[in-house]
Every structure is written in C-alpha cells, then in structure tokens.
Write an enzyme that holds these catalytic residues in place. Sequence first.
Site, mmCIF file in Angstrom:
data_model
loop_
_atom_site.group_PDB
_atom_site.id
_atom_site.type_symbol
_atom_site.label_atom_id
_atom_site.label_comp_id
_atom_site.label_asym_id
_atom_site.label_seq_id
_atom_site.Cartn_x
_atom_site.Cartn_y
_atom_site.Cartn_z
ATOM 1 N N ASP A 85 34.392 29.315 31.633
ATOM 2 C CA ASP A 85 34.984 28.998 31.136
ATOM 3 C C ASP A 85 35.683 28.147 30.286
ATOM 4 O O ASP A 85 34.763 26.922 30.542
ATOM 5 C CB ASP A 85 36.370 28.748 32.813
ATOM 6 C CG ASP A 85 37.540 29.161 32.366
ATOM 7 O OD1 ASP A 85 38.066 30.308 31.966
ATOM 8 O OD2 ASP A 85 38.848 28.692 32.642
ATOM 9 N N ASN B 10 40.686 40.095 32.960
ATOM 10 C CA ASN B 10 41.078 40.067 31.414
ATOM 11 C C ASN B 10 41.261 40.568 30.473
ATOM 12 O O ASN B 10 41.875 40.740 29.398
ATOM 13 C CB ASN B 10 39.286 39.474 31.049
ATOM 14 C CG ASN B 10 39.210 38.121 31.381
ATOM 15 O OD1 ASN B 10 37.680 37.492 31.490
ATOM 16 N ND2 ASN B 10 39.765 37.134 31.494
HETATM 17 C C1 IPE Z 1 37.587 33.994 34.452
HETATM 18 O O1 IPE Z 1 38.169 32.556 33.483
HETATM 19 C C2 IPE Z 1 36.268 34.815 33.944
HETATM 20 C C3 IPE Z 1 35.640 34.814 32.982
HETATM 21 C C4 IPE Z 1 35.066 33.431 32.544
HETATM 22 C C5 IPE Z 1 34.861 36.132 31.940
HETATM 23 P P1 IPE Z 1 39.343 33.726 33.357
HETATM 24 O O2 IPE Z 1 39.766 32.576 32.504
HETATM 25 O O3 IPE Z 1 39.518 34.801 33.620
HETATM 26 O O4 IPE Z 1 39.951 32.380 34.928
HETATM 27 P P2 IPE Z 1 41.712 32.336 35.309
HETATM 28 O O5 IPE Z 1 42.410 33.694 34.778
HETATM 29 O O6 IPE Z 1 41.646 31.475 34.656
HETATM 30 O O7 IPE Z 1 41.611 32.434 36.774
HETATM 31 C C1 IPE Z 2 36.487 32.175 28.831
HETATM 32 O O1 IPE Z 2 36.902 30.985 28.400
HETATM 33 C C2 IPE Z 2 36.141 33.314 28.574
HETATM 34 C C3 IPE Z 2 36.687 34.686 29.019
HETATM 35 C C4 IPE Z 2 37.453 34.010 30.098
HETATM 36 C C5 IPE Z 2 36.243 36.033 28.127
HETATM 37 P P1 IPE Z 2 38.379 31.352 28.501
HETATM 38 O O2 IPE Z 2 38.533 32.622 26.895
HETATM 39 O O3 IPE Z 2 38.615 31.686 29.997
HETATM 40 O O4 IPE Z 2 39.059 30.635 28.020
HETATM 41 P P2 IPE Z 2 40.275 29.372 28.909
HETATM 42 O O5 IPE Z 2 40.162 29.595 29.414
HETATM 43 O O6 IPE Z 2 41.244 30.515 27.775
HETATM 44 O O7 IPE Z 2 40.125 27.781 28.195
HETATM 45 MG MG MG Z 3 39.745 31.026 31.139
#
Ligand code: IPE
Ligand code: IPE
Ligand code: MG
Length: 234
Positions: free
Chosen positions: A12, A60
């Site tokens: 993340d 997502n």
């Molecule tokens: C979790 O991260 C999913 C992945 C790393 C693929 P998110 O960014 O989707 O999670 P939330 O929304 O902060 O809980």
């Molecule tokens: C994790 O990074 C990757 C995926 C969930 C695909 P994020 O895209 O959630 O990055 P932040 O949390 O918005 O910084």
């Molecule tokens: Mg994230």
Amino acid sequence: MNIPNHIGIIMDGNGRWATERGKKRSEGHKAGGKTLEKLALHAKNLGVKILSVYAFSTDNFKRSDEEVSFLMDLLIQYFNGKLNRVCEEGIKIVFSGRKEPLRKDVLEAMENIVERTKDNKECILNICLNYGGQEEIVDASLKIADDINNGIIKKEELTRENFMKYLYQDLPPIDLLIRTGKEHRLSNFMLYQSFYAEIYFVDTYFPDFLETELDKSIEYFSNRDRRFGSVKTN
Ligand code: IPE
Ligand code: IPE
Ligand code: MG
C-alpha cells in the site's frame, strides 16, 4: 535469523508516494512494480518459500476507470515480460482471486505466466489479483457444499486444516504479514491464512519498501515469541 516460511505483503501507498512527489498516481504504481520485482528476488535469496502479495483487491474496482485500466495494463506488462528475471530465477507464479470481471487480456497474461513458471521450484510468488479474503472464504464454502453433496467429503471430516485446501491456493499459513503505507488494517487480505501471522505495520510507502526494509521486518519477526495459544515453558 529466523526466516518466515510464508510472507504476505499488503503493498500500500503507491498513490501517496507519487502525489507527495508531485507525480501522477500511475507513477507510483509503476514504481511499486519495480519494488515488487526486487523484493521477490530478495525473498527468494533469503530462503522465503512463499511470498503472497496484494496487487488488486475486489474493492479496488471502486476506483476510477482510468486508474483501474492503467493498473490492468501495467499488470499485463509485468506478466508478459517485466517479471522475466523472477521467472528465470526459479520462482513459480500463482494467482489468488476471482476471474470475474477481469478482462480477457489480463486473464490470458495470467495464464501465460503461470504456465511458463509451473515447473519452477525455488519458491512461490502468489499474486492476489481481484482478490478478497471474505470472497475467498465464501467461494471455499461453496466448493465444500458441492463436495459434501457429491459425497467427496463428509460434514464431520471438515477441519480448520483441510478447509485450507479449498482456498484459491493450497498454501501454508502466513507467518509474517507486512502492510506498508501507514494504515493499520487488513483491507480484506488473506483473512483465513493470517490466523497466527505476526503483523508488521510500517509507514514506508510501498515503492520505498526495498530489500533492507524487508530485512528489518524479518528481524522484527525473528524477535517474536510465537505461542499459538499455548504457554511458554522454559
Ligand atoms: C489494499 O489497499 C489493497 C492492495 C494493496 C491491493 P487499499 O489502498 O485498497 O486499502 P484501503 O482502501 O486503504 O483499505
Ligand atoms: C496500493 O497503493 C496499490 C493498489 C491498491 C493497487 P494505493 O494505490 O492504494 O496507494 P494509496 O494508498 O492511495 O497511497
Ligand atoms: Mg491504498
């Protein structure tokens, strides 16, 4: 050092990594891809047998079409070439998650890399794509119901251990669960397999979670006293 058999990573913070640098979120995903390649090779060299990574959750799909299609295109690039080193170094790639509603070209690229690496024996990279932990438990329960109806397993034979064989991949439990990017939550990642995982939350955004950061998380793991519900006797 005590090396975990199975490490899970909730990768993340790609988006915040990019926005804080004045870049587009997509740049963060690109940087995250490079980090994943490095971590997979490093984990293999350390003797980690399974690395499960959260690449895209079922939730997502709530993101903009632009971001979702960028991520899908990026994943295809990784499966069709950018993970060549990982494939050549003996890492077997498997996937966890639902197929629906993934695009056909994504599914094809996934099948290709699975086929290409199926005989690799060094370690396993389990990529959780269109994955949800609750969905996995629901899907397993449906398979179990079928097997009970078809006389393949009796109700009384179901245990917490053999339940795991019905999950997307039949893998051992997660020993060390890492979440990068400041949040302290599971976001529906490998709920069943994480039942006794040591959890390591780290502020570092995923693109910056490089080899030495993984080493630090393993050192943290090494210092844990895992009791699994019993009482220490020494
Ligand atoms: C979790 O991260 C999913 C992945 C790393 C693929 P998110 O960014 O989707 O999670 P939330 O929304 O902060 O809980
Ligand atoms: C994790 O990074 C990757 C995926 C969930 C695909 P994020 O895209 O959630 O990055 P932040 O949390 O918005 O910084
Ligand atoms: Mg994230």
